[in-house]
Design a protein around this motif. Sequence first.
Motif, short mmCIF file in Angstrom:
data_model
loop_
_atom_site.label_atom_id
_atom_site.label_comp_id
_atom_site.label_asym_id
_atom_site.label_seq_id
_atom_site.Cartn_x
_atom_site.Cartn_y
_atom_site.Cartn_z
N MET A 88 0.87 -1.18 0.00
CA MET A 88 0.00 0.00 0.00
C MET A 88 0.91 1.23 0.00
N ARG A 89 0.75 2.06 -1.00
CA ARG A 89 1.63 3.22 -1.17
C ARG A 89 0.89 4.51 -0.89
N PHE A 90 1.47 5.40 -0.10
CA PHE A 90 0.92 6.75 0.05
C PHE A 90 1.87 7.70 -0.66
N PRO A 160 3.58 -2.68 3.76
CA PRO A 160 4.05 -1.31 3.55
C PRO A 160 4.72 -1.15 2.20
N ASP A 161 4.69 0.06 1.70
CA ASP A 161 5.40 0.41 0.46
C ASP A 161 5.87 1.85 0.65
N MET A 162 6.14 2.56 -0.43
CA MET A 162 6.60 3.93 -0.28
C MET A 162 5.57 4.78 0.47
N ALA A 208 14.85 -7.36 5.11
CA ALA A 208 14.64 -8.52 4.23
C ALA A 208 14.92 -8.24 2.75
N THR A 209 14.48 -7.07 2.26
CA THR A 209 14.62 -6.83 0.82
C THR A 209 16.09 -6.64 0.46
N GLY A 210 16.82 -5.88 1.29
CA GLY A 210 18.26 -5.71 1.05
C GLY A 210 19.00 -7.03 1.19
N GLY A 237 18.49 6.23 -3.85
CA GLY A 237 17.61 5.94 -2.72
C GLY A 237 18.42 5.38 -1.57
N TYR A 238 18.15 5.93 -0.38
CA TYR A 238 18.81 5.41 0.82
C TYR A 238 17.77 5.21 1.91
N GLY A 239 16.62 4.66 1.47
CA GLY A 239 15.56 4.32 2.42
C GLY A 239 15.73 2.88 2.84
N ASN A 240 14.63 2.16 2.99
CA ASN A 240 14.71 0.78 3.46
C ASN A 240 15.59 -0.07 2.54
N VAL A 241 15.26 -0.13 1.27
CA VAL A 241 15.96 -1.05 0.36
C VAL A 241 17.41 -0.60 0.13
N GLY A 242 17.58 0.67 -0.23
CA GLY A 242 18.91 1.17 -0.55
C GLY A 242 19.87 1.08 0.62
N ASP A 261 19.64 10.72 -3.53
CA ASP A 261 18.25 10.59 -3.05
C ASP A 261 17.49 11.88 -3.35
N HIS A 262 16.29 12.05 -2.77
CA HIS A 262 15.49 13.21 -3.16
C HIS A 262 16.08 14.52 -2.65
N THR A 263 17.13 14.43 -1.81
CA THR A 263 17.71 15.66 -1.28
C THR A 263 19.02 16.05 -1.97
N ALA A 312 17.12 2.13 -6.08
CA ALA A 312 16.28 1.67 -4.97
C ALA A 312 15.37 2.82 -4.53
N ALA A 313 14.77 3.51 -5.52
CA ALA A 313 13.87 4.63 -5.19
C ALA A 313 12.57 4.47 -5.97
N LEU A 314 12.32 5.35 -6.93
CA LEU A 314 11.04 5.34 -7.64
C LEU A 314 11.09 4.49 -8.91
N GLN A 316 10.88 3.92 -12.98
CA GLN A 316 11.20 4.62 -14.23
C GLN A 316 12.27 5.72 -14.09
N MET A 317 13.14 5.60 -13.12
CA MET A 317 14.15 6.65 -12.95
C MET A 317 15.27 6.53 -13.98
N ILE A 318 15.52 5.30 -14.46
CA ILE A 318 16.59 5.14 -15.46
C ILE A 318 15.95 5.12 -16.85
N ALA A 335 14.51 -1.24 -6.66
CA ALA A 335 13.16 -0.66 -6.79
C ALA A 335 12.36 -1.45 -7.81
N ASN A 336 11.05 -1.29 -7.79
CA ASN A 336 10.20 -1.90 -8.81
C ASN A 336 10.25 -1.08 -10.09
N ALA A 337 10.37 -1.76 -11.23
CA ALA A 337 10.31 -1.12 -12.55
C ALA A 337 11.12 0.17 -12.65
P1 NAD Z 1 11.67 4.28 1.19
O1 NAD Z 1 10.54 5.21 1.25
O2 NAD Z 1 12.22 3.69 2.43
O3 NAD Z 1 12.91 4.99 0.42
C1 NAD Z 1 12.72 5.62 -0.80
C2 NAD Z 1 14.01 6.30 -1.19
O4 NAD Z 1 13.83 6.88 -2.47
C3 NAD Z 1 14.42 7.44 -0.24
O5 NAD Z 1 15.80 7.37 0.01
C4 NAD Z 1 14.11 8.70 -1.07
O6 NAD Z 1 14.97 9.77 -0.77
C5 NAD Z 1 14.37 8.19 -2.46
N1 NAD Z 1 13.71 9.03 -3.46
C6 NAD Z 1 12.42 9.42 -3.52
N2 NAD Z 1 12.22 10.24 -4.55
C7 NAD Z 1 13.42 10.36 -5.17
C8 NAD Z 1 13.88 11.09 -6.28
N3 NAD Z 1 13.04 11.85 -7.00
N4 NAD Z 1 15.18 10.99 -6.62
C9 NAD Z 1 16.03 10.23 -5.92
N5 NAD Z 1 15.66 9.52 -4.85
C10 NAD Z 1 14.37 9.59 -4.48
O7 NAD Z 1 11.22 3.17 0.15
P2 NAD Z 1 11.74 1.66 0.05
O8 NAD Z 1 10.90 0.81 0.91
O9 NAD Z 1 13.24 1.62 0.20
O10 NAD Z 1 11.33 1.33 -1.45
C11 NAD Z 1 12.13 1.74 -2.56
C12 NAD Z 1 11.64 0.98 -3.78
O11 NAD Z 1 11.76 -0.43 -3.56
C13 NAD Z 1 10.18 1.20 -4.17
O12 NAD Z 1 10.10 1.07 -5.58
C14 NAD Z 1 9.46 0.03 -3.54
O13 NAD Z 1 8.25 -0.27 -4.18
C15 NAD Z 1 10.50 -1.05 -3.75
N6 NAD Z 1 10.38 -2.20 -2.86
C16 NAD Z 1 10.47 -2.05 -1.52
C17 NAD Z 1 10.41 -3.17 -0.70
C18 NAD Z 1 10.55 -3.07 0.79
O14 NAD Z 1 10.58 -4.12 1.45
N7 NAD Z 1 10.70 -1.88 1.35
C19 NAD Z 1 10.20 -4.44 -1.26
C20 NAD Z 1 10.11 -4.55 -2.64
C21 NAD Z 1 10.21 -3.42 -3.43
#
Ligand code: NAD
Length: 435
Positions: A88-90, A160-162, A208-210, A237-242, A261-263, A312-314, A316-318, A335-337
Amino acid sequence: MNRITDNDVLTELGFRYDPGDLYQQTIDAVLHAADLVDVPRYLRLILAQPKNELIVHFPVQFDDGRYQLLKGYRVQHNNILGPYKGGMRFHQSVNLDDIKSLSVLMTMKCSLARLPFGGAKGGVQVDPRQCSSNELMRLTRRFTSALGSNIGPGHDIPAPDMGTNAQTMAWLADTYMNINEPEDRMNGLAVATGKPLHFGGSHGREQATGQGLVHVLEVLLPEMNMEFDKLAFSTIGYGNVGSWAARLLTERGAILRAVLDHTGAIFHERAIDAIDLAHYVQSTGGVAGYAQAESISTEDFYSTQVDLFIPAALEQMIDLDKAKMLRCRAVVEGANAPTTPEADRHLAERDITVLPAILCNCGGVTVSYLEWKQNRQVETWEEARVTAALQKTMLGAAQRVKIAAKNHHCDLRTASYIVALEQIKNVYDVRGVFP
Ligand code: NAD
């Protein structure tokens, strides 16, 4: 690509050809793999559309007293293998096409990992960064009640998702338990995964994903003549996966060279300390301003020389422009797709291997499955049991993909879809199509 000759399934279903549409791109790629394993036409038609696409509008009161009408989605793509499963994504950019695409990828991912789940995805079009915790709670509860019996422990299980996290899943599960019949209340904990540890969550879910991505590399690095302790990598991306992928890769001796990342973007010619950076990002919200590395431009980030490039972010970034800048040996899709089809083709022409998302990030849903299993058995497993089961699933999935790529002389993305489709086809063969 000519839709009439190359993808007559989508034409028959009435799609107007749009090469930029993520859903059509996703189905095109799946159907291309279907060609290689003789998937019958009726099954192509079934898989080319989700079973259910639910859109709900629901009001939420914000802290300043005003009401906003929000739009929520739940798309259930296919459940031949088991209950629908997906995040579920918000996010403010949530839309039906992207949610549909992600639901297809979930069907493929669960099948590839041999999990007893189908594929779904959902979300709410809202910017969670602009919401207070109370607003997020109210919107999660109201969205959950709007979904009603469309979700459930044996029917459709969100995660959970983004923009959502363990707290969101706790609110979702609590709401479900409050509004349902006593029997459902008892099993209600299993309505969502990725919950907090003290409310039915599983050990090992956070990383788990990493962790899964690293297991995939255990199988596929030797194929690319690479070794963990001799490689450099960068991540978007340096959230959960990255951040977990980075921490676990550096534990194996790999060097983290750059992060975007987004900053902002950062670089270090020797190495960035992945654990220290994770603490920094947790306290500040992003990599910008991290003093132990140099700030660089987005262009410099993409053209940094590395062995592995990990988006590991959004989605279609590449795109093609970004792909042209890359100087790496492999793209590992966390990341997905994250890669457009044009970029994919360009990378193939340059002999840059792409390790596809449905393989690289299926560790998340694998531990979600283990959480669901623990909830249903009223058990709590020790971390070692979870990580051993995750490793077994990931190594198995990566081996299957490696073998399929060799047998079918195809890229790893096509091979992943082949492995997933074969399983789905086998189950349709024995179950048939109702009635
Ligand atoms: P998250 O919210 O923890 O982290 C997202 C990261 O993306 C953050 O570091 C953010 O700064 C970065 N980001 C956002 N917008 C950006 C931009 N415009 N430019 C650069 N960086 C940007 O999310 P997550 O859980 O790490 O998920 C990342 C991807 O992996 C998503 O596509 C998600 O669907 C996919 N995914 C996640 C999991 C999981 O277990 N968390 C599992 C499978 C797939």
